[in-house]
Design a protein around this motif. Sequence first.
Motif, PDB file in Angstrom:
ATOM      1  N   ASP A 427     -15.598  22.520  -3.131  1.00  0.00           N
ATOM      2  CA  ASP A 427     -15.505  22.844  -4.559  1.00  0.00           C
ATOM      3  C   ASP A 427     -14.354  22.078  -5.211  1.00  0.00           C
ATOM      4  OD1 ASP A 427     -17.620  24.615  -4.283  1.00  0.00           O
ATOM      5  OD2 ASP A 427     -16.302  26.308  -3.828  1.00  0.00           O
ATOM      6  N   ALA A 428     -13.243  21.967  -4.476  1.00  0.00           N
ATOM      7  CA  ALA A 428     -12.107  21.199  -5.000  1.00  0.00           C
ATOM      8  C   ALA A 428     -12.479  19.729  -5.151  1.00  0.00           C
ATOM      9  CB  ALA A 428     -10.903  21.358  -4.069  1.00  0.00           C
ATOM     10  N   TRP A 429     -13.264  19.201  -4.196  1.00  0.00           N
ATOM     11  CA  TRP A 429     -13.724  17.812  -4.304  1.00  0.00           C
ATOM     12  C   TRP A 429     -14.638  17.640  -5.517  1.00  0.00           C
ATOM     13  CZ3 TRP A 429     -13.701  12.833  -3.720  1.00  0.00           C
ATOM     14  CH2 TRP A 429     -14.874  12.097  -3.867  1.00  0.00           C
ATOM     15  N   ASP A 430     -15.559  18.574  -5.729  1.00  0.00           N
ATOM     16  CA  ASP A 430     -16.476  18.474  -6.866  1.00  0.00           C
ATOM     17  C   ASP A 430     -15.715  18.453  -8.191  1.00  0.00           C
ATOM     18  OD1 ASP A 430     -18.629  18.426  -5.169  1.00  0.00           O
ATOM     19  OD2 ASP A 430     -19.099  20.560  -5.378  1.00  0.00           O
ATOM     20  N   MET A 431     -14.703  19.304  -8.296  1.00  0.00           N
ATOM     21  CA  MET A 431     -13.923  19.340  -9.535  1.00  0.00           C
ATOM     22  C   MET A 431     -13.170  18.026  -9.742  1.00  0.00           C
ATOM     23  SD  MET A 431     -11.006  22.054 -10.766  1.00  0.00           S
ATOM     24  CE  MET A 431     -12.237  23.337 -11.019  1.00  0.00           C
ATOM     25  N   ALA A 432     -12.546  17.522  -8.678  1.00  0.00           N
ATOM     26  CA  ALA A 432     -11.813  16.259  -8.788  1.00  0.00           C
ATOM     27  C   ALA A 432     -12.760  15.112  -9.126  1.00  0.00           C
ATOM     28  CB  ALA A 432     -11.071  15.973  -7.486  1.00  0.00           C
ATOM     29  N   ALA A 433     -13.945  15.107  -8.503  1.00  0.00           N
ATOM     30  CA  ALA A 433     -14.922  14.050  -8.782  1.00  0.00           C
ATOM     31  C   ALA A 433     -15.380  14.106 -10.234  1.00  0.00           C
ATOM     32  CB  ALA A 433     -16.114  14.193  -7.839  1.00  0.00           C
ATOM     33  N   GLU A 434     -15.591  15.300 -10.752  1.00  0.00           N
ATOM     34  CA  GLU A 434     -16.037  15.438 -12.141  1.00  0.00           C
ATOM     35  C   GLU A 434     -14.968  14.958 -13.117  1.00  0.00           C
ATOM     36  OE1 GLU A 434     -18.960  18.580 -14.025  1.00  0.00           O
ATOM     37  OE2 GLU A 434     -17.008  19.473 -13.614  1.00  0.00           O
TER      38      GLU A 434
END
Length: 680
Positions: A427-434
């Motif tokens: 989830d942290a990766w998804d937020m950073a990617a977005e």
Amino acid sequence: MALGDLMASRFSSQSPVALVSSHYDHYPSNHEDDANDVARRDDNNTSNNYRDRDSDTASTSNYGGGNATESTTTTTTNSTAYLPQTVVLCELRHEAFEASVPTGPSDSGLVSKWRPKDRMKTGCVALVLCLNISVDPPDVIKISPCARMECWIDPLSMAPQKALESIGKNLSNQYERWQPKARYKVQLDPTVDEVKKLCNTCRKYAKSERVLFHYNGHGVPKPTANGEIWLFNKSYTQYIPLPVSDLDSWLRTPSIYVFDCSAAGTIVNAFMELHDWNASGSAGSMRDCILLAACEAHETLPQSDEFPADVFTSCLTTPIKMALKWFYKRSLLCDSLDYSLIDKIPGRQNDRKTLLGELNWIFTAVTDTIAWNVLPHDLFQRLFRQDLLVASLFRNFLLAERIMRSANCSPISHPMLPPTHQHHMWDAWDMAAEICLSQLPSLVEDPNAEFQPSPFFTEQLTAFEVWLDHGSEHKKPPEQLPIVLQVLLSQCHRFRALVLLGRFLDMGPWAVDLALSVGIFPYVLKLLQTTTPELRQILVFIWTKILALDKSCQVDLVKDGGHTYFIRFLDSLEAYPEQRAMAAFVLAVIVDGHRRGQEACIEAGLIHVCLKHLRGPVPNDSQTEPLLIQWLCLCLGKLLEDCTEAQIQGLQADAPAIYAPLLLEPQPEGLCCICTGHLA
């Protein structure tokens, strides 16, 4: 008692950020009479208090109608509570001894276990592609539209032979990003003899290093029930099976296999059975054989055009591109962001100041953190710290599991990993990617536009700080520890990360061992090459904690010239005496029983530095830090121990005359240190 025990316990409660020197007041003999007068007054006051308290207690007991026994008991109990409290064994030496007894390096069993054993590198990579472009295997029925991309190339967009060569070249380039120094060999639609020659050549070149064998079987039938993979005859009129036993005998170990084909799990099962049947030495050989397979034995690779045909290979070799393309279709950005821009992300993977570098940095931190938190530490060391290419492939394998499970396909490996596709760090990766992708249009449109870094690392450091406020040895370890390691690479986060790391190491030997196990050592070793003033104090503190746990680090420090860093700090008058005492402790450990360390420190002028600072202070001066004198003497003593050259230099520098006034040191532990240095 080990050399580091006393120092570790002495600073166990010190703040790693601002260590203020502690000075001890030594009362002269003419204060004894005043102290006796105070003691007499205290005794008289205490006696009066006893009488008053006894009468009050007696009257209270009689007033309450209690009997004589109750009155006596109550009086005795209350009187005992007011006895004078005598405090003994409270000197520095007593506290240090008690604190150091249960936690010394020799008793903890932690020393050197954190070091990766049998460090290795992958010296040769064999890439075998069986695509047979434009001819579908007989056991495959493709849907329409169907996944076609191989190494991000559409095989039908050019002539079959040209497409095959382009795909092979692309695959080689994709692997080279992870291990540029390896030798790469490519075989396109090969025969059994060509694969045999390839394997023997790779093993001959790699010698005892690891060989990687990558097999793409998208143009041949699924592996047989016995785990045989398919190749071609010379005229491409027949599929020829290759048993894994032959493949294993050609490549031998250490090796790593990547099988990108349907029913790849049957190949893994065949390898497991093969090594189980070879009773002699099977455990050792299987340990050096690593397997990555695209799916289980009963599964078929995804055919949806949402994915490339080689989705498993794409995850392993181009993880950022694959992760973003998969995330895009599940993000709100799909309505506002042009999908083709993902292929135009600016920057370089090794440049953290660019968008691509930032994404790669965050991805490495996320996958490292997931692995650290779900794997046993010995397996984490083996897969993520032993070999750079293997570590990269296993980080990317975690992504492959996440993406391919969304298509009902389960990648497998040996050693087997627990499921990680639903770990909350994704989830942290998804937020950073977005956040990063939201800047992509402006960055592509204007190459001079300034890239705004993601708040990912700042937020993770804050989470680590929260754990430090509430965590302990008996609670779950902080999951952000691998991220702290990654943050040390960044100048903007480095100081805060080091301060938080220092706080963590200050929690005890277990914390130091945990930090070393996650891989912090080479980073803090490299930081000794920096000249940034604000990092000096916290780095000295961190190295004090490390060497108090593991003396063997002395070899690494001398090899990298790190001893000069601590000599310069010791000679600096800007730091507090207690901080310089830490530097003296580090240097004492470096030269303790280590001839190369003694020679390096003699050459760097440590003898003259120690004597210069021992010449200045007066032992009875209240402004003198006893701990600094102690460790200067111990450091010099260890430097002179069994080293004729150092002893001659010490005599020439008039060391005995400098030591003589120090024998007036009033504290016994300080006097012992001085005598140790003097007798050496």
